[in-house]
Motif scaffolding. Structure first.
Motif, PDB file in Angstrom:
ATOM      1  N   GLU A  59       0.823  -1.207   0.000  1.00 50.47           N
ATOM      2  CA  GLU A  59       0.000   0.000   0.000  1.00 50.47           C
ATOM      3  C   GLU A  59       0.862   1.266   0.000  1.00 50.47           C
ATOM      4  O   GLU A  59       0.552   2.245  -0.680  1.00 50.47           O
ATOM      5  N   SER A  60       1.959   1.225   0.751  1.00 49.74           N
ATOM      6  CA  SER A  60       2.862   2.371   0.792  1.00 49.74           C
ATOM      7  C   SER A  60       3.481   2.626  -0.574  1.00 49.74           C
ATOM      8  O   SER A  60       3.594   3.789  -1.011  1.00 49.74           O
ATOM      9  N   ALA A  61       3.880   1.567  -1.261  1.00 50.74           N
ATOM     10  CA  ALA A  61       4.474   1.718  -2.592  1.00 50.74           C
ATOM     11  C   ALA A  61       3.464   2.297  -3.574  1.00 50.74           C
ATOM     12  O   ALA A  61       3.815   3.107  -4.438  1.00 50.74           O
ATOM     13  N   MET A  62       2.205   1.894  -3.443  1.00 54.99           N
ATOM     14  CA  MET A  62       1.186   2.454  -4.332  1.00 54.99           C
ATOM     15  C   MET A  62       1.036   3.954  -4.108  1.00 54.99           C
ATOM     16  O   MET A  62       1.025   4.735  -5.056  1.00 54.99           O
ATOM     17  N   LEU A  63       0.945   4.358  -2.833  1.00 50.50           N
ATOM     18  CA  LEU A  63       0.783   5.783  -2.541  1.00 50.50           C
ATOM     19  C   LEU A  63       1.985   6.586  -3.017  1.00 50.50           C
ATOM     20  O   LEU A  63       1.826   7.678  -3.570  1.00 50.50           O
ATOM     21  N   ALA A  64       3.178   6.066  -2.811  1.00 47.51           N
ATOM     22  CA  ALA A  64       4.389   6.808  -3.174  1.00 47.51           C
ATOM     23  C   ALA A  64       4.478   7.065  -4.674  1.00 47.51           C
ATOM     24  O   ALA A  64       5.132   8.016  -5.105  1.00 47.51           O
ATOM     25  N   GLY A  65       3.810   6.248  -5.468  1.00 47.19           N
ATOM     26  CA  GLY A  65       3.860   6.425  -6.912  1.00 47.19           C
ATOM     27  C   GLY A  65       2.843   7.412  -7.455  1.00 47.19           C
ATOM     28  O   GLY A  65       2.907   7.780  -8.638  1.00 47.19           O
ATOM     29  N   LEU A  66       1.929   7.902  -6.623  1.00 48.87           N
ATOM     30  CA  LEU A  66       0.835   8.742  -7.108  1.00 48.87           C
ATOM     31  C   LEU A  66       1.210  10.184  -7.444  1.00 48.87           C
ATOM     32  O   LEU A  66       0.705  10.728  -8.434  1.00 48.87           O
ATOM     33  N   PRO A  67       2.057  10.875  -6.667  1.00 47.77           N
ATOM     34  CA  PRO A  67       2.265  12.306  -6.918  1.00 47.77           C
ATOM     35  C   PRO A  67       2.778  12.648  -8.314  1.00 47.77           C
ATOM     36  O   PRO A  67       2.538  13.758  -8.793  1.00 47.77           O
ATOM     37  N   GLN A  68       3.474  11.742  -8.968  1.00 49.27           N
ATOM     38  CA  GLN A  68       3.994  12.048 -10.300  1.00 49.27           C
ATOM     39  C   GLN A  68       2.879  12.378 -11.278  1.00 49.27           C
ATOM     40  O   GLN A  68       3.013  13.297 -12.103  1.00 49.27           O
TER      41      GLN A  68
END
Length: 209
Positions: free
Chosen positions: A134-143
Motif C-alpha cells: 500500500e505504501s508503494a502504491m501511494l508513493a507512486g501517485l504524486p507524479q
C-alpha cells in the motif's frame, strides 16, 4: 488534511517516497544541480524548459513558497528560484522536517492532500496501518495523480507500484522476496473514497481560501 509527525508515517512509505522521488535526498544540499544544468542547456538551445527531476526539497519549495502562477511556469527562471528556495530550506530545516513537509502537503489525487488523507481516501484506514504494498502504491501517485487513480485505472496503478517496488529493491530498502510478495498482494480499496458532501464545492472553497 491531517498533519502527522514523521514518526507516525510508516518507514516503508518514507523509503518508497525517497526511492521514487529523490534517491540522494539525505546526501545533497536540497538542489538537483544536474536538473538545473539540463534546463539551462535546453534554454540556451532555444528549446522548452521542462519540469521534472526536482528533488523532494525543490518540490516542497515549489508547492509551499511559490504562488500558483509561478508554480505552473515551465521556465528557467522558475527552476532557478525553486532551487534557491530549496537550498535555503535545507539550511533552515533538517532533512526529516523537509520529508515530513513533503508527505503532509503533496497531492495524491482523489482530493487527498498529504499521506493521511490519501490513506483514508484509498484504503479507508490511517496511514500508520499501511503495509509495504500500500505504501508503494501511494508513493507512486504524486507524479501523475490523475493518471494513477486506482478507482479509474487500476492497471496503470499496479504498473506504477511495480516501478516503485523495483526502485526500493535497487536501493536496498527491501529484498527481492519482499518486492515479489508486495507485487502479489491484492490491493483492497475503500468503499467510500470521498467521505465529503459535495466534494467539488468543498475543493472550490478550499482553493478560494
Amino acid at each position: 488534511h491531517a498533519v502527522l509527525a514523521l514518526e507516525k508515517i510508516p518507514l516503508a512509505l518514507q523509503q518508497a517516497t525517497i526511492a521514487t522521488e529523490d534517491s540522494h535526498f539525505y546526501s545533497h544540499a536540497g538542489v538537483d544541480l544536474a536538473g538545473i544544468l539540463r534546463s539551462m542547456w535546453i534554454n540556451l538551445r532555444g528549446g522548452e524548459t521542462l519540469a521534472g527531476g526536482s528533488t523532494i526539497t525543490q518540490q516542497v519549495a515549489r508547492n509551499l513558497l511559490l504562488n500558483e502562477t509561478e508554480r505552473t511556469q515551465r521556465s528557467l527562471r522558475r527552476k532557478l528560484r525553486e532551487a534557491l528556495l530549496a537550498w535555503q530550506l535545507t539550511r533552515r530545516y533538517s532533512k526529516d522536517e523537509i520529508l515530513e513537509l513533503y508527505l503532509n502537503q503533496m497531492y495524491y489525487g482523489g482530493l487527498a492532500y498529504g499521506v493521511e488523507a490519501a490513506a483514508q481516501t484509498y484504503f479507508g484506514k490511517p496511514v500508520s496501518e499501511l503495509d509495504l504494498a500500500e505504501s508503494a502504491m501511494l508513493a507512486g501517485l504524486p507524479q501523475a495523480p490523475a493518471l494513477y487513480n486506482p478507482f479509474n485505472n487500476l492497471e496503470a496503478v499496479r504498473q506504477r507500484q511495480g516501478v516503485v517496488l523495483g526502485l526500493m529493491e535497487a536501493q536496498n530498502y527491501i529484498t527481492a522476496e519482499q518486492r515479489a510478495a508486495a507485487e502479489r498482494e491484492p490491493l483492497v480499496f475503500s468503499g467510500e473514497p470521498y467521505p465529503i458532501e459535495a466534494p467539488h464545492f468543498v475543493m472550490l472553497v478550499r482553493t478560494l481560501l
